[in-house]
Enzyme design. Structure first.
Site, PDB file in Angstrom:
ATOM      1  N   GLY A  78      39.066 -27.545  -9.685  1.00  0.00           N
ATOM      2  CA  GLY A  78      40.469 -27.398 -10.043  1.00  0.00           C
ATOM      3  C   GLY A  78      40.804 -28.271 -11.236  1.00  0.00           C
ATOM      4  N   GLY A 133      41.697 -31.139 -12.670  1.00  0.00           N
ATOM      5  CA  GLY A 133      41.825 -32.523 -12.233  1.00  0.00           C
ATOM      6  C   GLY A 133      42.479 -33.425 -13.246  1.00  0.00           C
ATOM      7  N   ARG A 134      42.585 -32.960 -14.490  1.00  0.00           N
ATOM      8  CA  ARG A 134      43.247 -33.766 -15.518  1.00  0.00           C
ATOM      9  C   ARG A 134      43.931 -32.874 -16.556  1.00  0.00           C
ATOM     10  NH1 ARG A 134      38.815 -35.976 -19.848  1.00  0.00           N
ATOM     11  NH2 ARG A 134      37.433 -34.177 -19.906  1.00  0.00           N
ATOM     12  N   LYS A 163      45.520 -31.351 -21.734  1.00  0.00           N
ATOM     13  CA  LYS A 163      44.288 -31.882 -21.144  1.00  0.00           C
ATOM     14  C   LYS A 163      44.296 -33.405 -21.269  1.00  0.00           C
ATOM     15  CE  LYS A 163      39.239 -31.321 -21.454  1.00  0.00           C
ATOM     16  NZ  LYS A 163      38.151 -30.575 -22.143  1.00  0.00           N
ATOM     17  N   ASP A 171      40.991 -40.342 -12.744  1.00  0.00           N
ATOM     18  CA  ASP A 171      42.274 -40.894 -13.198  1.00  0.00           C
ATOM     19  C   ASP A 171      43.145 -39.854 -13.902  1.00  0.00           C
ATOM     20  OD1 ASP A 171      41.063 -40.571 -15.662  1.00  0.00           O
ATOM     21  OD2 ASP A 171      40.859 -42.711 -16.079  1.00  0.00           O
ATOM     22  N   ARG A 197      45.461 -27.618 -25.499  1.00  0.00           N
ATOM     23  CA  ARG A 197      44.461 -26.553 -25.646  1.00  0.00           C
ATOM     24  C   ARG A 197      45.129 -25.186 -25.554  1.00  0.00           C
ATOM     25  NH1 ARG A 197      39.075 -27.041 -22.267  1.00  0.00           N
ATOM     26  NH2 ARG A 197      40.364 -26.585 -20.437  1.00  0.00           N
ATOM     27  N   ARG A 211      38.449 -18.102 -14.904  1.00  0.00           N
ATOM     28  CA  ARG A 211      37.033 -18.418 -14.959  1.00  0.00           C
ATOM     29  C   ARG A 211      36.286 -17.685 -13.848  1.00  0.00           C
ATOM     30  NH1 ARG A 211      37.581 -24.286 -16.627  1.00  0.00           N
ATOM     31  NH2 ARG A 211      39.818 -24.660 -16.737  1.00  0.00           N
ATOM     32  N   ASP A 258      32.382 -22.745 -13.581  1.00  0.00           N
ATOM     33  CA  ASP A 258      33.783 -23.014 -13.875  1.00  0.00           C
ATOM     34  C   ASP A 258      34.029 -23.120 -15.379  1.00  0.00           C
ATOM     35  OD1 ASP A 258      32.221 -25.502 -13.102  1.00  0.00           O
ATOM     36  OD2 ASP A 258      33.889 -26.419 -14.173  1.00  0.00           O
ATOM     37  N   ASN A 259      32.954 -23.104 -16.171  1.00  0.00           N
ATOM     38  CA  ASN A 259      33.090 -23.142 -17.622  1.00  0.00           C
ATOM     39  C   ASN A 259      32.741 -21.810 -18.265  1.00  0.00           C
ATOM     40  OD1 ASN A 259      33.903 -25.823 -17.688  1.00  0.00           O
ATOM     41  ND2 ASN A 259      31.808 -26.587 -17.787  1.00  0.00           N
TER      42      ASN A 259
END
Length: 490
Positions: A94, A96-97, A117, A129, A180, A187, A255-256
């Protein structure tokens, strides 16, 4: 009244169709504010294409939006859920950042995701983080714009802001947020998430959304099979384009892999100098799973994982569904190969087809590998009949190969001048050489000097121009005892 003025001033025309999908696919979340943001890079050309006002994007309000401190009018911020096979191991993932602000609808009616991002923790941060360091964000900006210049489908970068805060990545580094832009962030991993943790109706809804978003021309009685086939076609084209310019993604996890066919995630990527199919740059790819020469087969593997998620939609009978999926996946190798072969012919100035062409191409690659030829500059030398600075050009093997090549080019109807023009359009004069990228990043991150990066971006924006000023950017790096290594930046 304020909202109307905001729309006129900046040009934001945001929607969020993804937020209308089942709630299990995302979490509504706002970016985490930062203390003292500063705009350091703005992509004027891309902003204009998106229908945005470049001057307005440089004011304080827009700076706050790029930093996540303010939400643009029309935005409905979410973090997307997805899963993925990371180096072959399946896991829940997911954003995450990252936070998806929404979809910008351009004056021509196109729709593009706008994502921040490095904008803070989300439900999917998994202990991270949620932040990003300046170096990796600038790296993504440089490489994604280089890919765009090379005519390779890619996500792009609209802006980078520094946050005024530090992040810890082995060492303390300045924080940054990248804006971005993508056709979408759908994906293979998005479908894996629903297949694993959702239900068939959610899967069907996601498939219908993907068809509408990226393949609206599909209108037949087997739309989900068509979806699979269209994604396979786009990925076959994309991976061939990667191979033709020596691009190594570095982290081809499921996922990419986008369903739109765009390149996404520029963490540990790099461009190959010396031709070697085993080339790996990523520090985390210790076994070479994602080496340059393995990228086509990894793409096929990823697409097989996508096909597995669609099985319940392909046919009520599982055996029949599996057969349909296998037949579709089996087409990837031929589709990729035909794209690659056509591209290699163009790189050699060949317009028509002959059965021996592949042998001619493989012969050159074998010589390049044996004598450590630079991939880009070898083809550049062939384009302009300039054979110097590389050992391979002085070998008898090359002399023999060149004679065969000239004979092959001479058998076609097109003139020698037309052949050279085809090669100029197919062989870039410059790529983002690793040492040049590092030079730009060091100047920007350590010294706040973005002029080196600006010059590099200017050269990379027209890689097929073969202009005099590009000459210095084609010079190879000096020899180093250490192999070049890239890092994911997370």
């Amino acid at each position: 009244m304020t909202e109307t003025k905001e729309l006129i001033r900046t040009g934001w025309n945001l929607d969020n169709s993804y937020a209308q999908l089942p709630k299990s696919l995302f979490t509504r979340t706002n970016p985490t504010p930062v203390h003292s943001p500063k705009l350091v890079v703005l992509n004027h050309t891309l902003a204009t294409c998106l229908g945005l006002n470049v001057r307005a994007l440089q004011n304080d309000d827009s700076l706050e939006e790029f930093a996540g401190n303010q939400i643009p009018v029309g935005s409905s911020p979410i973090a997307q859920a997805y899963a993925g096979h990371q180096f072959g191991h399946f896991t829940m993932l997911g954003d995450g950042r990252a936070v998806l602000l929404g979809e910008q609808i351009t004056p021509s009616g196109e729709r593009f995701d706008i994502q921040l991002k490095g904008s803070g923790r989300t439900r999917y941060s998994r202990g991270g983080d949620g932040r990003a360091a300046l170096g990796p964000m600038l790296r993504e900006y440089i490489i994604s714009e280089a890919m765009h210049g090379l005519n390779i489908p890619t996500t792009r970068s609209l802006a980078v802001v520094t946050t005024g805060e530090s992040v810890i990545r082995e060492t303390e580094q300045p924080g940054a947020i990248l804006t971005r832009v993508a056709a979408s962030h759908l994906r293979v991993g998005t479908f894996q998430y629903v297949a694993e943790w959702g239900n068939i109706e959610e899967l069907r809804t996601l498939a219908e959304y993907t068809l509408q978003r990226h393949f609206p021309e599909v209108a037949d009685d087997k739309p989900y099979l068509s979806l699979l086939k269209e994604v396979i076609k786009r990925q076959a084209t994309l991976i061939a384009k990667w191979q033709l310019v020596g691009f190594i993604h570095g982290v081809m996890n499921t996922d990419n892999m986008t369903l739109s066919g765009e390149t996404i995630d520029y963490g540990p990527c790099a461009f190959m100098d010396t031709y070697d199919p085993a080339t790996v740059f990523s520090s985390i790819d210790v076994r070479g799973r994602y080496a340059y020469g393995k990228q086509p087969q990894i793409a096929a593997w990823n697409l097989a994982r996508f096909a597995e998620t669609l099985l319940p939609l392909l046919h009520d009978n599982q055996d029949e569904a599996i057969k349909l999926a296998q037949d579709a996946i089996s087409d990837f190798t031929e589709l990729y190969h035909s794209n690659w072969l056509a591209g290699m012919r163009a790189k050699l100035g060949i317009f028509n087809e002959e059965p021996e062409d592949e042998s001619l191409i493989e012969g050159l690659l074998t010589i390049m590998h044996k004598y450590h030829g630079d991939y880009t500059n070898t083809f550049r030398g062939l384009t302009f009949d300039k054979f110097s600075d590389m050992e391979l050009f002085d070998t008898s093997e090359f002399a023999q190969w060149r004679e065969q090549w000239q004979s092959r080019v001479g058998r076609q109807q097109e003139s020698k001048a037309s052949s050279q023009q085809l090669m100029q359009r197919s062989n870039p004069a410059v790529i983002p050489r690793n040492h040049r990228v590092e030079e730009a990043l060091e100047a920007a991150v350590k010294h706040g000097d973005y002029s080196v990066m600006d010059r590099l971006l200017n050269v990379l924006s027209c890689p097929y121009a073969h202009s005099p000023e590009q000459g210095e950017y084609s010079i190879l790096p000096g020899k180093s005892e250490r192999p070049y290594r890239t890092f994911c930046g997370t």
